[in-house]
Every structure is written in structure tokens, then in C-alpha cells.
Design a protein around this motif. Structure first.
Motif, PDB file in Angstrom:
ATOM      1  N   ILE A  22       2.263  -1.094  14.644  1.00  0.00           N
ATOM      2  CA  ILE A  22       3.330  -1.134  15.578  1.00  0.00           C
ATOM      3  C   ILE A  22       4.667  -0.817  14.795  1.00  0.00           C
ATOM      4  O   ILE A  22       5.301   0.288  15.104  1.00  0.00           O
ATOM      5  N   HIS A  23       4.771  -1.423  13.781  1.00  0.00           N
ATOM      6  CA  HIS A  23       6.191  -1.242  13.069  1.00  0.00           C
ATOM      7  C   HIS A  23       5.786  -1.610  11.493  1.00  0.00           C
ATOM      8  O   HIS A  23       5.041  -2.766  11.216  1.00  0.00           O
ATOM      9  N   THR A  68      13.157  -0.425   7.951  1.00  0.00           N
ATOM     10  CA  THR A  68      11.985  -0.581   8.906  1.00  0.00           C
ATOM     11  C   THR A  68      11.710   0.842   9.378  1.00  0.00           C
ATOM     12  O   THR A  68      12.621   1.693   9.442  1.00  0.00           O
ATOM     13  N   ASP A  69      10.477   0.897   9.970  1.00  0.00           N
ATOM     14  CA  ASP A  69       9.992   2.306  10.490  1.00  0.00           C
ATOM     15  C   ASP A  69       8.928   2.074  11.715  1.00  0.00           C
ATOM     16  O   ASP A  69       8.305   0.983  11.542  1.00  0.00           O
ATOM     17  N   GLN A  70       8.936   2.995  12.528  1.00  0.00           N
ATOM     18  CA  GLN A  70       7.810   2.975  13.716  1.00  0.00           C
ATOM     19  C   GLN A  70       6.539   3.172  13.047  1.00  0.00           C
ATOM     20  O   GLN A  70       6.249   4.112  12.396  1.00  0.00           O
ATOM     21  N   PRO A 119       4.905   1.882  18.800  1.00  0.00           N
ATOM     22  CA  PRO A 119       6.049   1.242  18.625  1.00  0.00           C
ATOM     23  C   PRO A 119       7.079   0.922  19.971  1.00  0.00           C
ATOM     24  O   PRO A 119       7.726  -0.355  19.974  1.00  0.00           O
ATOM     25  N   ASN A 120       6.591   1.303  21.128  1.00  0.00           N
ATOM     26  CA  ASN A 120       7.292   1.169  22.257  1.00  0.00           C
ATOM     27  C   ASN A 120       7.220  -0.298  22.840  1.00  0.00           C
ATOM     28  O   ASN A 120       5.991  -0.683  23.092  1.00  0.00           O
ATOM     29  N   TYR A 175       8.571  -2.812  21.381  1.00  0.00           N
ATOM     30  CA  TYR A 175       8.754  -3.755  20.460  1.00  0.00           C
ATOM     31  C   TYR A 175       9.910  -3.402  19.464  1.00  0.00           C
ATOM     32  O   TYR A 175      10.329  -2.178  19.257  1.00  0.00           O
ATOM     33  N   ASN A 176      10.516  -4.573  19.056  1.00  0.00           N
ATOM     34  CA  ASN A 176      11.585  -4.512  18.029  1.00  0.00           C
ATOM     35  C   ASN A 176      11.264  -4.892  16.788  1.00  0.00           C
ATOM     36  O   ASN A 176      10.719  -6.509  16.817  1.00  0.00           O
ATOM     37  N   ASN A 201       1.568   2.101   5.903  1.00  0.00           N
ATOM     38  CA  ASN A 201       0.807   2.836   6.916  1.00  0.00           C
ATOM     39  C   ASN A 201      -0.634   2.797   6.605  1.00  0.00           C
ATOM     40  O   ASN A 201      -1.088   3.715   5.643  1.00  0.00           O
TER      41      ASN A 201
END
Lengths: 120, 111
Positions: free
Chosen positions: A46-47, A55-57, A61-62, A64-65, B98
Motif C-alpha cells: 500500500i505505502h 514515504t512513497d506509494q 495506495p488509493n 490510504y494515507n 518494495n
């Protein structure tokens, strides 16, 4: 005990509500990530964060923060919950082992126990 | 096509059998993880490999970088080995956080 602590373990929300999943680690790991796990699918990112303030996606990711104000904490916020966000969420942290030998460039991964979220 | 493929998807074995779970990937990697997810849901990291072979108790993990393939072996399997085994790879040059995950292999060991 050293490790990754996730809270809450279970949560039921109504559509449109917001909430925060907490994740804390006490291993001084630089890298932290949030994943969701859905039936028949692999864990999806997600992130993620490579350090405090960064931080990065990920892949999904949509909705969510995240923020990373300290090394230890990496909360995941659901802004307006939707039934599609019903899932099991895992937080993970990792570090980069030193160069050389069989650990060169690789991580050691530690997962939290998971948070099961249901959105009605 | 998934970047990380595991086989088989499901595996049933009798206690004591030798078990092999396979993982193939299509990207260049700097590391590969084998994870175990217990029926209760918790995920534990078993191995991290970038080359060769590692052994821990009854578990052995191997990786062939040229063939983009890894195997997880369990010797003298036991019902407590019943779990989902997940392969995950870190893309070479990709962001540290990742990882790309396989869908898992569900192992059931019968007494």
C-alpha cells in the motif's frame, strides 16, 4: 519483546468512517511498509517508508494515507472507508544488512500480527 | 503474467514426507524471502537468500539466480508444518521497501 506491534487486531467500520491502523517497531529499522492481504491474492504493498519523513506509494495506495514522523511509528489512515477496503492489513519493518557475504543488499523482514478490518 | 509464481498452490502430505515448494520469478532480484503464514494469520520470515543454500533445522532453501528459481524443502514433515508458505523477491535496484509476493502455497501435513 522486540518486534512490530500493530493495533487494533480487529475493527469493524461503516462506509465513510475514518480510522488509523497503528504500527510501531522497536528495532530501529529504517524501512517500514503496509500491505493488504485478500483471498486468492498475494500481499500487496500500500505505502512504504525508507526513513523518518520519507514515504512513497506502493501498488494500491488509493484511499490510504501514511506519515512517518519518527523511526518507530508508521500509522496507516483510512480517509473514508469503503467495503473494498475490507481486508487483513500487515505492517512490516526491515533493515539492510551490511554488504558482503550472503546478506549483501538484502533485508531482514519482521511482520506485525495483522489487523482484520471489515467495512460494512 | 505474475512476476512471482509459486507451485504447487496446494499441497497435502503425510507426516514424515519430504516436501518441496517452488518459486519462479521473472525480474532481476537482489534477495528472495521465504515466509511462513500460520493458520492464525501471523507471518514469520524463514529465510532470506541472495545466493546458494541455507538450512535451518528441517528447512532448506536454495536459489538459482541464473534460472530465476528458488525451492523450499521440508524434511521429515510434521503436522505443525501446516501453513501457507510465501515467496517474496526484492527487485534489483528497486526501492528497499518494495517486495513482490507470490500468492503462497498452502501446505497441509496429515498425521
Amino acid at each position: 519483546n522486540a518486534g512490530v506491534t500493530q493495533t487494533p487486531k480487529f475493527q469493524v467500520l461503516k462506509t465513510g468512517q475514518s480510522m488509523t491502523l497503528q504500527c510501531a517497531q522497536d528495532m530501529n529499522h529504517e524501512y517500514m511498509s503496509w500491505y493488504r492481504q485478500d483471498p486468492g491474492m498475494g500481499l500487496r504493498l500500500i505505502h512504504y517508508s525508507v526513513g523518518a519523513g520519507i514515504t512513497d506509494q506502493g501498488e494500491v495506495p488509493n484511499g490510504y494515507n501514511v506519515s512517518r514522523s519518527t523511526t518507530e511509528d508508521f500509522p496507516l489512515r483510512l480517509l473514508s472507508a469503503a467495503p473494498s477496503q475490507t481486508s487483513v492489513y500487515f505492517c512490516a519493518s526491515s533493515w539492510v544488512a551490511g554488504t558482503g557475504g550472503s546478506y549483501s543488499g538484502a533485508n531482514v523482514l519482521t511482520f506485525g500480527a495483522g489487523s482484520r478490518l471489515t467495512v460494512l | 503474467k505474475n512476476e512471482v509464481e509459486q507451485s504447487p498452490q496446494n499441497l497435502t502430505a503425510q507426516e514424515g514426507e519430504f516436501i518441496t515448494i517452488n518459486c519462479s520469478y521473472s525480474v532481476g532480484i537482489s534477495a528472495l524471502h521465504w515466509l511462513q503464514q500460520h493458520p492464525g494469520g501471523g507471518i514469520v520470515s524463514l529465510f532470506m537468500l541472495s545466493s546458494g543454500k541455507k538450512k535451518h533445522g528441517r528447512l532448506i532453501a536454495t536459489i538459482n539466480i541464473q534460472e530465476k528459481h528458488s525451492s523450499l524443502h521440508i524434511t521429515a514433515s510434521h503436522p505443525r508444518d501446516s501453513a501457507v508458505y510465501i515467496c517474496a523477491v526484492k527487485n534489483y535496484g528497486g526501492s528497499q521497501g518494495n517486495l513482490i509476493f507470490g500468492k503462497g502455497t498452502k501446505l497441509s501435513v496429515k498425521p
